[in-house]
Design a protein around this motif. Structure first.
Motif, PDB file in Angstrom:
ATOM      1  N   LEU A   1       0.850  -1.195   0.000  1.00 48.98           N
ATOM      2  CA  LEU A   1       0.000   0.000   0.000  1.00 48.98           C
ATOM      3  C   LEU A   1       0.881   1.239   0.000  1.00 48.98           C
ATOM      4  CD1 LEU A   1      -2.706  -1.108   2.573  1.00 48.98           C
ATOM      5  CD2 LEU A   1      -2.924  -0.974   0.096  1.00 48.98           C
ATOM      6  N   ASP A   2       0.370   2.333  -0.613  1.00 54.41           N
ATOM      7  CA  ASP A   2       1.177   3.540  -0.726  1.00 54.41           C
ATOM      8  C   ASP A   2       1.150   4.419   0.514  1.00 54.41           C
ATOM      9  OD1 ASP A   2      -1.402   4.543  -0.966  1.00 54.41           O
ATOM     10  OD2 ASP A   2      -0.947   5.825  -2.667  1.00 54.41           O
ATOM     11  N   SER A   3       0.306   4.106   1.486  1.00 56.09           N
ATOM     12  CA  SER A   3       0.256   4.910   2.705  1.00 56.09           C
ATOM     13  C   SER A   3      -0.216   4.045   3.862  1.00 56.09           C
ATOM     14  CB  SER A   3      -0.686   6.111   2.523  1.00 56.09           C
ATOM     15  OG  SER A   3      -1.990   5.654   2.238  1.00 56.09           O
ATOM     16  N   ALA A   4       0.041   4.533   5.056  1.00 50.54           N
ATOM     17  CA  ALA A   4      -0.380   3.803   6.251  1.00 50.54           C
ATOM     18  C   ALA A   4      -1.904   3.835   6.349  1.00 50.54           C
ATOM     19  CB  ALA A   4       0.237   4.439   7.483  1.00 50.54           C
ATOM     20  N   PRO A   5      -2.479   2.779   6.853  1.00 49.66           N
ATOM     21  CA  PRO A   5      -3.933   2.772   7.014  1.00 49.66           C
ATOM     22  C   PRO A   5      -4.380   3.773   8.081  1.00 49.66           C
ATOM     23  CG  PRO A   5      -2.951   0.815   7.986  1.00 49.66           C
ATOM     24  CD  PRO A   5      -1.855   1.557   7.298  1.00 49.66           C
ATOM     25  N   ILE A   6      -5.628   4.166   7.979  1.00 49.47           N
ATOM     26  CA  ILE A   6      -6.223   5.093   8.941  1.00 49.47           C
ATOM     27  C   ILE A   6      -7.204   4.295   9.792  1.00 49.47           C
ATOM     28  CG2 ILE A   6      -7.664   7.144   9.214  1.00 49.47           C
ATOM     29  CD1 ILE A   6      -6.612   7.986   6.396  1.00 49.47           C
ATOM     30  N   VAL A   7      -7.056   4.397  11.111  1.00 50.40           N
ATOM     31  CA  VAL A   7      -7.929   3.675  12.026  1.00 50.40           C
ATOM     32  C   VAL A   7      -8.543   4.681  12.988  1.00 50.40           C
ATOM     33  CG1 VAL A   7      -8.067   1.891  13.810  1.00 50.40           C
ATOM     34  CG2 VAL A   7      -6.484   1.621  11.883  1.00 50.40           C
ATOM     35  N   ALA A   8      -9.862   4.656  13.092  1.00 51.69           N
ATOM     36  CA  ALA A   8     -10.572   5.526  14.032  1.00 51.69           C
ATOM     37  C   ALA A   8     -11.369   4.648  14.994  1.00 51.69           C
ATOM     38  CB  ALA A   8     -11.499   6.476  13.280  1.00 51.69           C
ATOM     39  N   CYS A   9     -10.883   4.594  16.235  1.00 48.37           N
ATOM     40  CA  CYS A   9     -11.584   3.807  17.253  1.00 48.37           C
ATOM     41  C   CYS A   9     -12.764   4.602  17.800  1.00 48.37           C
ATOM     42  CB  CYS A   9     -10.621   3.449  18.388  1.00 48.37           C
ATOM     43  SG  CYS A   9      -9.416   2.194  17.906  1.00 48.37           S
ATOM     44  N   PRO A  10     -13.739   3.893  18.370  1.00 44.27           N
ATOM     45  CA  PRO A  10     -14.887   4.594  18.940  1.00 44.27           C
ATOM     46  C   PRO A  10     -14.451   5.545  20.059  1.00 44.27           C
ATOM     47  CG  PRO A  10     -15.256   2.213  18.894  1.00 44.27           C
ATOM     48  CD  PRO A  10     -13.835   2.457  18.516  1.00 44.27           C
TER      49      PRO A  10
ATOM     50  N   PRO B   1     -18.721  -0.601  19.369  1.00 42.85           N
ATOM     51  CA  PRO B   1     -18.663  -0.537  17.899  1.00 42.85           C
ATOM     52  C   PRO B   1     -17.255  -0.850  17.396  1.00 42.85           C
ATOM     53  CG  PRO B   1     -19.694   1.442  18.814  1.00 42.85           C
ATOM     54  CD  PRO B   1     -19.136   0.664  19.966  1.00 42.85           C
ATOM     55  N   LEU B   2     -17.198  -1.412  16.203  1.00 42.70           N
ATOM     56  CA  LEU B   2     -15.919  -1.695  15.563  1.00 42.70           C
ATOM     57  C   LEU B   2     -15.224  -0.397  15.180  1.00 42.70           C
ATOM     58  CD1 LEU B   2     -16.874  -4.617  13.161  1.00 42.70           C
ATOM     59  CD2 LEU B   2     -15.380  -4.750  15.150  1.00 42.70           C
ATOM     60  N   PRO B   3     -13.905  -0.381  15.166  1.00 41.24           N
ATOM     61  CA  PRO B   3     -13.200   0.802  14.662  1.00 41.24           C
ATOM     62  C   PRO B   3     -13.460   0.960  13.158  1.00 41.24           C
ATOM     63  CG  PRO B   3     -11.641  -0.906  15.384  1.00 41.24           C
ATOM     64  CD  PRO B   3     -13.008  -1.418  15.631  1.00 41.24           C
ATOM     65  N   VAL B   4     -13.374   2.185  12.702  1.00 45.38           N
ATOM     66  CA  VAL B   4     -13.496   2.459  11.273  1.00 45.38           C
ATOM     67  C   VAL B   4     -12.086   2.359  10.694  1.00 45.38           C
ATOM     68  CG1 VAL B   4     -14.103   4.182   9.536  1.00 45.38           C
ATOM     69  CG2 VAL B   4     -15.491   3.957  11.620  1.00 45.38           C
ATOM     70  N   VAL B   5     -11.939   1.520   9.663  1.00 44.89           N
ATOM     71  CA  VAL B   5     -10.621   1.253   9.092  1.00 44.89           C
ATOM     72  C   VAL B   5     -10.638   1.654   7.617  1.00 44.89           C
ATOM     73  CG1 VAL B   5      -8.903  -0.517   8.642  1.00 44.89           C
ATOM     74  CG2 VAL B   5     -10.333  -0.672  10.688  1.00 44.89           C
ATOM     75  N   GLN B   6      -9.664   2.467   7.230  1.00 49.63           N
ATOM     76  CA  GLN B   6      -9.512   2.848   5.825  1.00 49.63           C
ATOM     77  C   GLN B   6      -8.086   2.545   5.386  1.00 49.63           C
ATOM     78  OE1 GLN B   6     -10.411   6.989   5.836  1.00 49.63           O
ATOM     79  NE2 GLN B   6     -12.606   6.688   5.655  1.00 49.63           N
TER      80      GLN B   6
END
Length: 170
Positions: free
Chosen positions: A111-120, A139-144
């Motif tokens: 992947l060209d960049s680090a993933p983005i993770v947003a926890c509740p 809720p599950l974290p939002v992962v991009q």
């Protein structure tokens, strides 16, 4: 293989002559020579989990007929879509005499960049009266930027933290 009869004529100093022959049968004992491409690393754009790339079949040198087969990797080796991670491609060449050899290469997609993770956000929930605990489904974290994220937590060892939480900070 083709065989060849070689005839010899032997004449001594008295002009006596003898004829003899030898059967020459070439036997192929040499495996084909393969030349695979060097391994390659490709970059996938954020959110795209595969990259199109062509891996050419290896070059083959052999003194006769041969078959070349891709035995590991993707089903076809031209214009394939390679997923994030490393795909090993292995070819085997077998000649008419049954001699064989293999070569491998790999296609690594990053992947060209680090993933983005947003926890509740912090969750405050009222405890069940008299029990000093509360049942909650976090809720599950939002992962991009992940292609196949594996999510687990240390509370329930599952993707989602579900269960009874004791009063206090958990």
């Amino acid at each position: 293989s083709d065989s060849t009869m070689v005839y010899f004529t032997i004449i001594d100093e008295s002009q006596n002559q003898t004829l003899d022959s030898a059967l020459v049968v070439p036997v192929d004992v040499t495996a084909p020579s393969l030349s695979c491409e060097e391994p390659v690393t490709l970059i996938a754009e954020n959110g795209i989990c595969e990259v199109a790339h062509t891996v050419n079949a290896p070059g083959v040198l052999d003194c006769g007929e041969y078959t070349l087969t891709l035995v590991a990797g993707l089903d076809a080796y031209n214009s394939d879509l390679y997923p994030v991670g490393t795909t090993l491609l292995t070819w085997v060449a077998i000649d008419a005499a049954g001699n064989s050899t293999a070569c491998s290469t790999s296609v690594t997609v990053e992947l060209d960049s680090a993933p983005i993770v947003a926890c509740p956000a912090p969750i405050n929930i009222a405890a069940t009266p008299g029990l000093c605990e509360a049942y909650l489904e976090v809720p599950l974290p939002v992962v991009q930027g992940f292609c196949s994220p594996e999510i687990s937590n240390d509370f329930s060892n599952a993707p989602q933290a579900i269960g009874t939480f004791d009063v206090g900070v958990t």
